[in-house]
Design a protein around this motif. Structure first.
Motif, PDB file in Angstrom:
ATOM      1  N   ASP A  18      -4.772  58.562  55.727  1.00 49.39           N
ATOM      2  CA  ASP A  18      -6.416  59.509  56.572  1.00 49.39           C
ATOM      3  C   ASP A  18      -8.025  59.746  55.869  1.00 49.39           C
ATOM      4  N   ASP A  19      -8.661  58.953  57.049  1.00 50.40           N
ATOM      5  CA  ASP A  19      -9.992  58.919  56.754  1.00 50.40           C
ATOM      6  C   ASP A  19     -10.521  60.212  56.117  1.00 50.40           C
ATOM      7  N   GLN A  47      -6.657  50.344  56.150  1.00 52.27           N
ATOM      8  CA  GLN A  47      -6.174  48.275  55.709  1.00 52.27           C
ATOM      9  C   GLN A  47      -6.247  48.741  53.961  1.00 52.27           C
ATOM     10  N   GLU A  48      -7.088  50.387  54.276  1.00 53.66           N
ATOM     11  CA  GLU A  48      -6.779  49.996  52.332  1.00 53.66           C
ATOM     12  C   GLU A  48      -5.349  50.783  51.448  1.00 53.66           C
ATOM     13  N   ALA A  49      -4.562  51.263  52.636  1.00 59.73           N
ATOM     14  CA  ALA A  49      -3.040  51.729  52.741  1.00 59.73           C
ATOM     15  C   ALA A  49      -2.327  50.075  53.115  1.00 59.73           C
ATOM     16  N   ASP A  66      -3.020  58.995  59.993  1.00 60.10           N
ATOM     17  CA  ASP A  66      -3.077  59.444  61.571  1.00 60.10           C
ATOM     18  C   ASP A  66      -3.934  58.432  62.302  1.00 60.10           C
ATOM     19  N   MET A  67      -4.151  58.300  63.531  1.00 58.56           N
ATOM     20  CA  MET A  67      -4.612  57.341  64.359  1.00 58.56           C
ATOM     21  C   MET A  67      -5.512  56.849  64.488  1.00 58.56           C
ATOM     22  N   ASN A  73      -7.130  51.306  63.034  1.00 66.25           N
ATOM     23  CA  ASN A  73      -6.261  52.674  62.513  1.00 66.25           C
ATOM     24  C   ASN A  73      -5.563  52.623  62.553  1.00 66.25           C
ATOM     25  N   GLY A  74      -4.499  54.004  63.639  1.00 66.22           N
ATOM     26  CA  GLY A  74      -3.302  53.814  63.299  1.00 66.22           C
ATOM     27  C   GLY A  74      -2.432  53.126  64.229  1.00 66.22           C
ATOM     28  N   PHE A  75      -2.836  52.986  64.811  1.00 65.71           N
ATOM     29  CA  PHE A  75      -2.027  52.017  65.364  1.00 65.71           C
ATOM     30  C   PHE A  75      -2.095  50.255  65.096  1.00 65.71           C
TER      31      PHE A  75
END
Length: 139
Positions: A18-19, A47-49, A66-67, A73-75
């Motif tokens: 989540d940002d 990307q970090e995850a 998070d989306m 993004n989440g997707f």
């Protein structure tokens, strides 16, 4: 490293993507309230995850993502996770302010095990997290 007095019990490792740092802290506080033995890691975007996971820096039992985030993004994160053999088994829960049916359907079609609309109240977040951990995490 988290220590647990019951050494026979494995710790649950959770990754939150989540940002929003306030959301990360709110989430971490709720986790600490319901289960002290959870190892919590946060990433600011997909990307970090994904880099943490690919480098095996963290190997969570469950991921909350998070989306809407910058960079990935989440997707997109969900698509990459489910296409990566050593990561595809990890349950991913989409965690968003949205409650749009088409977004929930898209998340599930991409492999999310669940979709949670972010609650505004702390006790509701605690209840939801407890429910999802009981369902999807191994401890």
């Amino acid at each position: 490293m988290n220590m647990n007095s019951d050494n026979n019990r494995e710790l649950t490792t959770l990754l939150m993507v989540d940002d929003d740092e306030d959301d990360q802290e709110f989430f971490k506080l709720a986790l600490g309230t319901i289960r002290e033995e959870i190892t919590f890691t946060a990433a600011g975007n997909g990307q970090e995850a994904f880099d943490l996971l690919c480098n095996r820096t963290v190997m969570p039992d469950i991921i909350f993502v998070d989306m809407n985030m910058p960079l990935m993004n989440g997707f997109a994160f969900l698509e990459k996770i489910k296409a990566t053999p050593h990561l595809e088994h990890i349950p991913v829960i989409m965690f968003s302010t949205s409650d749009e049916k088409h977004e929930i359907a898209r998340a599930k079609s991409l492999g999310a095990v669940d979709f949670i609309t972010k609650p505004a109240r702390f006790n509701e977040l605690c209840r939801l997290l407890q429910e999802k951990l009981d369902l999807y995490a191994k401890v």
